[in-house]
Design an enzyme around this catalytic site. Structure first.
Site, PDB file in Angstrom:
ATOM      1  N   LYS A 112       0.724  -0.938   0.000  1.00  0.00           N
ATOM      2  CA  LYS A 112       0.160  -0.167  -0.045  1.00  0.00           C
ATOM      3  C   LYS A 112       0.994   1.546  -0.198  1.00  0.00           C
ATOM      4  O   LYS A 112       0.144   2.839  -0.146  1.00  0.00           O
ATOM      5  CB  LYS A 112      -0.643  -0.549   0.890  1.00  0.00           C
ATOM      6  N   LYS A 195      -5.582  -9.886  -5.314  1.00  0.00           N
ATOM      7  CA  LYS A 195      -6.521  -9.809  -4.304  1.00  0.00           C
ATOM      8  C   LYS A 195      -7.958  -8.876  -4.437  1.00  0.00           C
ATOM      9  O   LYS A 195      -6.942  -7.710  -4.672  1.00  0.00           O
ATOM     10  CB  LYS A 195      -6.861  -9.040  -3.253  1.00  0.00           C
ATOM     11  N   LYS A 198     -10.988  -2.891  -1.913  1.00  0.00           N
ATOM     12  CA  LYS A 198     -11.488  -2.140  -2.081  1.00  0.00           C
ATOM     13  C   LYS A 198     -11.422  -1.257  -2.580  1.00  0.00           C
ATOM     14  O   LYS A 198     -11.487   0.577  -3.006  1.00  0.00           O
ATOM     15  CB  LYS A 198     -12.347  -0.937  -0.325  1.00  0.00           C
TER      16      LYS A 198
HETATM   17  P1  ATP Z   1      -9.044  -2.354   1.649  1.00  0.00           P
HETATM   18  O1  ATP Z   1      -8.267  -2.191   0.243  1.00  0.00           O
HETATM   19  O2  ATP Z   1      -9.468  -0.724   1.977  1.00  0.00           O
HETATM   20  O3  ATP Z   1      -7.576  -2.941   2.657  1.00  0.00           O
HETATM   21  P2  ATP Z   1     -10.231  -4.775   1.886  1.00  0.00           P
HETATM   22  O4  ATP Z   1     -11.673  -4.701   0.172  1.00  0.00           O
HETATM   23  O5  ATP Z   1      -8.515  -5.423   2.324  1.00  0.00           O
HETATM   24  O6  ATP Z   1     -10.239  -3.195   1.557  1.00  0.00           O
HETATM   25  P3  ATP Z   1     -10.684  -4.280   4.821  1.00  0.00           P
HETATM   26  O7  ATP Z   1     -11.935  -3.958   4.789  1.00  0.00           O
HETATM   27  O8  ATP Z   1      -9.110  -4.744   4.963  1.00  0.00           O
HETATM   28  O9  ATP Z   1     -11.717  -4.411   2.859  1.00  0.00           O
HETATM   29  O10 ATP Z   1     -10.858  -6.466   5.236  1.00  0.00           O
HETATM   30  C1  ATP Z   1     -11.729  -6.587   5.344  1.00  0.00           C
HETATM   31  C2  ATP Z   1     -12.004  -8.127   6.453  1.00  0.00           C
HETATM   32  O11 ATP Z   1     -12.024  -8.645   4.250  1.00  0.00           O
HETATM   33  C3  ATP Z   1     -10.487  -8.904   6.195  1.00  0.00           C
HETATM   34  O12 ATP Z   1     -10.707  -9.660   6.838  1.00  0.00           O
HETATM   35  C4  ATP Z   1      -9.993  -8.967   5.074  1.00  0.00           C
HETATM   36  O13 ATP Z   1      -8.721 -10.263   5.336  1.00  0.00           O
HETATM   37  C5  ATP Z   1     -11.049  -9.788   4.220  1.00  0.00           C
HETATM   38  N1  ATP Z   1     -10.914  -9.227   2.597  1.00  0.00           N
HETATM   39  C6  ATP Z   1     -10.925  -8.167   1.560  1.00  0.00           C
HETATM   40  N2  ATP Z   1     -10.308  -8.929   1.127  1.00  0.00           N
HETATM   41  C7  ATP Z   1     -10.909  -9.886   0.630  1.00  0.00           C
HETATM   42  C8  ATP Z   1     -10.786 -11.178  -0.254  1.00  0.00           C
HETATM   43  N3  ATP Z   1      -9.946 -10.479  -1.644  1.00  0.00           N
HETATM   44  N4  ATP Z   1     -10.903 -12.297  -0.480  1.00  0.00           N
HETATM   45  C9  ATP Z   1     -10.864 -12.976   0.872  1.00  0.00           C
HETATM   46  N5  ATP Z   1     -11.183 -11.953   2.218  1.00  0.00           N
HETATM   47  C10 ATP Z   1     -10.649 -10.822   2.080  1.00  0.00           C
HETATM   48 MG    MG Z   2      -7.430  -4.902   4.112  1.00  0.00          MG
END
Ligand code: ATP
Ligand code: MG
Length: 329
Positions: A112, A195, A198
């Site tokens: 990041k 992955k 968001k």
């Molecule tokens: P950001 O990009 O802002 O970090 P994010 O999509 O990674 O957003 P988080 O809020 O960081 O979301 O994570 C929330 C939960 O979702 C965590 O438990 C994380 O491990 C899970 N998670 C995030 N992306 C994935 C994915 N692609 N597959 C499975 N689990 C995920």
């Molecule tokens: Mg995340």
């Protein structure tokens, strides 16, 4: 009952299917067997540049999505992280136990922070895994349901708990990750080796996105130049990801899906996934709109959650502060 703690960042207008399958579905299920604490981690959301008005809105939308997915505020303590001072209070102690090099090895930070150069990377982004450790340890959690991307942060959390206990005496419970293999990592639709996140909305399948737009996204998901529908993460990451998603939403195993798609094309697979997705999100979106129609009630639920969370977490802080040698108030 064993205790569970997990959190999600209000960093987008919607959660995506990776958040749901990697974490939130387990959050809902664990309510039946565990004492559950779930947090909208807004302190983590300001580690990257943000807009205050948008953060406030996204925090409420996050709460509405969690309620619509089945988090029951009677059974779970649902709260906003910034409303519970224990997280930052414990975090400082944990920062002082963390090696600089140890923090520097976190791969999420490396991913990041790469983007805008050193002056656009906040110190908060660097230390956020330590705040996350405090989030978990404050509740003496036994299990932490998360996606695979959080495994390394969980390992840090475990190390810090053990380090604290060996230096100051047994105080903190050492938590276990709760990661379900089949859905631990959902991949980006347009970049199927990355992955779904968001923070890269181009290829994410969002719970609250317009259904027609999502159908289009699914239909234009990146696959490969073969024609065969078969699960092969290494050589066919796009098709494998679509199969995983369809498998979960239909309850059909991947081998059974492979058999039923023999002789069919990628268009058929995508069409079927689009259909189950539409069926899943349509009632969900209506439920979210219902919760958002009454923001005062949402805020009330969250305040009640914060009070319950504070009651538990402040005990851990008091214990930790006493153990490290601070004078008690
Ligand atoms: P950001 O990009 O802002 O970090 P994010 O999509 O990674 O957003 P988080 O809020 O960081 O979301 O994570 C929330 C939960 O979702 C965590 O438990 C994380 O491990 C899970 N998670 C995030 N992306 C994935 C994915 N692609 N597959 C499975 N689990 C995920
Ligand atoms: Mg995340």
């Amino acid at each position: 009952r064993p205790r569970v703690l997990s959190g999600i960042q209000p960093t987008a207008d919607s959660f995506h299917v990776g958040n749901y399958l990697g974490a939130l579905r387990q959050w809902v299920d664990l309510q039946a067997t565990h004492e559950t604490f779930y947090s909208i981690v807004d302190l983590h959301a300001i580690t990257v540049e943000h807009e205050p008005k948008l953060l406030r809105q996204r925090t409420r939308v996050a709460a509405a999505q969690l309620l619509a997915l089945g988090i029951d505020p009677e059974r779970s303590t649902l709260f906003v992280q910034s409303q519970v001072p224990a997280h930052t209070q414990l975090s400082w102690v944990m920062e002082c136990l963390t090696g600089f090099g140890e923090a520097g090895r976190m791969t999420q930070f490396k991913d990041k922070s790469g983007k805008g150069g050193a002056d656009h990377t906040s110190v908060g982004l660097f230390t956020y895994p330590i705040l996350q450790a405090a989030d978990i340890l404050a509740y003496q959690a036994d299990a932490v349901p998360v996606g695979e991307d959080q495994r390394q942060h969980l390992e840090l959390t475990r190390n810090l708990a053990q380090r604290f206990n060996s230096r100051f005496g047994k105080t903190l419970r050492v938590p276990e990750p709760y990661i379900l293999k089949a859905t631990a990592k959902i991949y980006d639709l347009s970049e199927p080796r990355a992955k779904m996140s968001k923070s890269s909305p181009g290829g994410s399948l969002d719970l609250l996105a317009d259904v027609k737009a999502s159908v289009k996204k699914i239909k234009s998901a990146v696959t490969d130049t073969e024609r065969e529908i078969r699960y092969d993460e290494e050589n066919k990451p796009g098709v494998s990801n679509l199969l995983s998603l369809l498998s979960v939403f239909t309850g059909t195993s991947i081998p059974d899906l492979e058999v039923s798609y023999q002789g069919k094309g990628y268009g058929d697979l995508k069409g079927d996934l689009a259909q189950v997705w539409a069926e899943f999100v349509t009632p969900l979106q209506a439920a979210v709109a219902g919760y958002l129609a009454d923001p005062a009630e949402l805020d009330r639920i969250l305040s009640a959650g914060a009070a319950r969370a504070t009651a538990v977490a402040s005990k851990t802080v008091a214990d930790v502060y006493q153990k490290v040698g601070f004078l008690t108030v």
